[in-house]
Design an enzyme around this catalytic site. Structure first.
Site, PDB file in Angstrom:
ATOM      1  CB  SER A 155      -5.851  -0.132  -2.447  1.00 47.76           C
ATOM      2  OG  SER A 155      -6.502   0.428  -3.540  1.00 47.76           O
ATOM      3  CG  HIS A 156      -6.446   4.449  -1.658  1.00 44.52           C
ATOM      4  ND1 HIS A 156      -7.085   3.276  -1.374  1.00 44.52           N
ATOM      5  CD2 HIS A 156      -6.941   5.371  -0.810  1.00 44.52           C
ATOM      6  CE1 HIS A 156      -7.952   3.487  -0.388  1.00 44.52           C
ATOM      7  NE2 HIS A 156      -7.880   4.744  -0.028  1.00 44.52           N
TER       8      HIS A 156
ATOM      9  CE  LYS B   9     -12.693   0.455  -5.729  1.00 45.24           C
ATOM     10  NZ  LYS B   9     -12.307  -0.442  -4.612  1.00 45.24           N
TER      11      LYS B   9
ATOM     12  CG  ASP C  45      -4.794  -2.122  -5.893  1.00 44.12           C
ATOM     13  OD1 ASP C  45      -4.939  -0.894  -6.001  1.00 44.12           O
ATOM     14  OD2 ASP C  45      -5.645  -2.859  -5.370  1.00 44.12           O
TER      15      ASP C  45
ATOM     16  CD  GLU D 188     -16.674   1.932  -3.977  1.00 44.09           C
ATOM     17  OE1 GLU D 188     -17.286   1.180  -3.225  1.00 44.09           O
ATOM     18  OE2 GLU D 188     -15.434   2.078  -3.961  1.00 44.09           O
TER      19      GLU D 188
ATOM     20  CG  ASP E 104      -8.341  -1.010  -6.993  1.00 40.83           C
ATOM     21  OD1 ASP E 104      -7.585  -0.030  -6.867  1.00 40.83           O
ATOM     22  OD2 ASP E 104      -8.851  -1.622  -6.035  1.00 40.83           O
ATOM     23  NE  ARG E 105      -8.923   2.993  -4.132  1.00 39.60           N
ATOM     24  CZ  ARG E 105      -9.811   3.351  -3.195  1.00 39.60           C
ATOM     25  NH1 ARG E 105     -10.377   4.533  -3.272  1.00 39.60           N
ATOM     26  NH2 ARG E 105     -10.114   2.544  -2.210  1.00 39.60           N
TER      27      ARG E 105
ATOM     28  CG  ASP F 175      -5.250   2.339  -6.735  1.00 37.41           C
ATOM     29  OD1 ASP F 175      -5.216   1.731  -7.824  1.00 37.41           O
ATOM     30  OD2 ASP F 175      -5.918   1.942  -5.775  1.00 37.41           O
TER      31      ASP F 175
ATOM     32  CB  THR G  85     -18.275   3.096   0.940  1.00 37.90           C
ATOM     33  OG1 THR G  85     -18.844   4.381   0.666  1.00 37.90           O
ATOM     34  CG2 THR G  85     -16.828   3.087   0.479  1.00 37.90           C
TER      35      THR G  85
ATOM     36  NE  ARG H 294      -6.697  -1.304   2.032  1.00 38.90           N
ATOM     37  CZ  ARG H 294      -7.253  -0.507   1.131  1.00 38.90           C
ATOM     38  NH1 ARG H 294      -7.236   0.809   1.313  1.00 38.90           N
ATOM     39  NH2 ARG H 294      -7.829  -1.009   0.060  1.00 38.90           N
TER      40      ARG H 294
ATOM     41  CB  SER I  71     -13.149   6.350  -3.249  1.00 42.53           C
ATOM     42  OG  SER I  71     -13.784   5.112  -3.492  1.00 42.53           O
TER      43      SER I  71
END
Length: 519
Positions: free
Chosen positions: A105-106, A346, A247, A333, A249-250, A245, A314, A24, A335
């Site tokens: 992601s986030h 996730k 994408d 997780e 996944d969260r 988020d 993690t 990233r 997060s």
């Protein structure tokens, strides 16, 4: 017409080391000449001979620079918009060699924000340390990459596009970005029961508000960055709220009046209510797991049900081996990541469907489900303080000082007080994980300060930022007295938070008096 690949000279770029979930960096970094091509070539080279004649999945969350990156990858692979869970689903369904996921992601998206590239292996999960280390090693020595500039692919049209590259057939198939995933969710959940819940077939309809968030803001589903969702829920019109988020996944779960479910509690509740999810009634539950910093609520569910429970570093990749060995079914997780062995990522959408299934089956509100859970297991109060974009050097020094405390024998038994609360240190260590399946070892995963009453303080440097350092401070305290269950978590945990800040000298090292985000 046969197209031809060309070899182009390049030079290594510093810092192309994948973090917890891929590489990233700021968009402008990826836009440098040859930067993206270098990293993609290192992914393909790390796959070795398995690449020839195979199928790869390419998809991303639609953020800025995504289309350009897809075009580069297609030109290089000689083999869209896809959420991260969907990419994992497609890799597993079509038994491909893996996939390249274009997402940060986030992290915020846009021309002045972040982009990311992650490689998922053939099981659908993030590449393990051995693969990411190989990619990084290749990135330090790369001198050329292969590309076919003449490949022109319209990724906006569903269907197959056929080419001949270096006298070999090369097919690009653009698929529906959600169809395969939706069909799979229909196998896992009873959509009819969820529909009845929302429509109010046997009572009051459940009003649901979903915030998918997006790159124009910070797309992290927590109480700070999803403040508009929290505000809407507090007004009382909706009985259930969720945020994802960038994408997908969260996830964050909220009940009526913005009743907040911590991620640690969320995965524990799902693990305790698998009877309401058809997938688990059919396949059973093989084991439970959490990341090390995550609150220990799921451990208590595992103990009562007589199940194995794993504590891993993690990073979702650490769950994959356990799932492939049939020793893990549900994991999470702190997060805001929750998932199961249906894929190897996730899955925020799955988590929301799981919660709606539980609400429908138990005929309870979100708050009622949590109160019932705490009555059975007690409450693990939990919070996380994030200090984002700190200077790296002083943060590394702070972690070194904390790490050294683990070797100081005088720390064990030491009493720490704040106000009328006193804690006794039982142990300080730097978490190390040995994979029970393949024996690989992950070291230096976070400094843990374990108290004699079961309370915990954890310090970590995050591996998901694109610049600087993010210090994460995790605080957890277990309470079995029901009179405490409805208290504000920040008030309950304040003494331990202050003790952690004093012990670490975080303000002196980072210059920060307040965290960027509290969850």
């Amino acid at each position: 017409m046969s197209l031809t690949c060309f070899t182009k000279s390049t030079r290594p770029f510093e810092g192309q080391k994948p973090g917890t979930s891929g590489l990233r960096k700021a968009v402008k970094v990826f836009q440098q000449e040859n930067y993206t091509e270098n990293f993609v070539q290192c992914i393909l080279s790390a796959m070795g001979g398995s690449l020839t004649g195979c199928t790869l999945v390419v998809g991303g969350d639609g953020r800025f620079f995504g289309k350009e990156a897809v075009d580069i990858i297609i030109k290089m692979c000689h083999d869209g918009i896809l959420s991260t869970p969907c990419v994992s689903c497609v890799i597993r369904k079509y038994k491909t060699a893996g996939g390249i996921v274009l997402t940060a992601s986030h992290n915020p998206g846009g021309p002045n924000a972040d982009f990311g590239i992650k490689f998922n292996i053939s099981n659908g999960g993030p590449a393990p340390d051995g693969v990411t280390n190989a990619i990084y090693d290749l990135s330090k020595h790369i001198v050329e990459y292969r590309i076919c500039p003449e490949v022109k692919c319209n990724i906006s049209v569903i269907g197959k596009q056929e080419y001949v590259v270096d006298s070999r057939p090369f097919t690009v198939e653009v698929i529906d970005s959600v169809n395969d995933y939706v069909e799979y969710m229909k196998e896992i959940f009873d959509f009819g029961i969820i529909k009845d819940l929302i429509r109010g077939a046997s009572g009051t309809p459940l009003k649901v508000l979903i915030n998918a968030m997006h790159g124009g803001h910070h797309p992290d589903p927590n109480l700070t960055y999803a403040a508009d969702l929290v505000k809407a829920l507090k007004e009382g019109e909706y009985g259930f709220g969720a945020a994802f988020d960038g994408d997908g996944d969260r996830n964050m779960i909220l009940g009526h009046k913005a009743f907040f479910v911590t991620p640690s509690d969320s995965v524990a509740v799902i693990a305790d209510n698998t009877d309401y999810i058809p997938y688990f009634k059919k396949h059973g539950v093989k084991g439970l797991a959490r990341s090390m910093p995550t609150g220990c609520a799921i451990d208590r569910v595992a103990e009562k049900k007589g199940m194995e429970v794993f504590e891993v570093p993690t990073g979702w990749k650490y769950f994959g081996n356990l799932m492939d060995a049939d020793r893990l079914s549900i994991c999470g997780e702190e997060s805001f990541g929750t998932g199961s062995d249906h894929i190897r990522e996730k899955d925020g959408i799955w988590a929301v469907l799981a919660w709606l299934s539980i609400l429908a089956g138990r005929k309870m509100s979100v708050e009622q489900v949590l109160l019932s859970h705490w009555d059975t297991y007690g409450r693990n109060f939990f919070t996380r303080y994030d200090y984002e974009n700190c200077e790296s050097e002083p943060c590394n020094k702070m972690m070194a000082v904390l790490d050294a405390m683990g070797s100081d024998k005088s720390m064990a038994g030491k009493k720490l007080s704040y106000g009328d609360k006193t804690y006794t240190i039982a142990k300080i260590d730097n978490f190390e994980y040995r994979d029970p399946i393949d024996g690989t070892v992950a070291k230096n995963q976070g400094v843990r300060i374990l108290m004699s009453d079961g309370s915990r303080v954890v310090f970590r440097l995050s591996g998901t930022g694109s610049s600087g350092a993010t210090v994460r401070l995790y605080i957890e305290s277990y309470e079995s007295n029901s009179s405490t269950f409805t208290k504000n978590a920040q008030e309950v945990l304040k003494p331990l938070v202050e003790i952690a800040l004093q012990l670490s000298k975080l303000t002196e090292f980072t210059g920060r008096t307040l965290p960027t985000v509290i969850t």
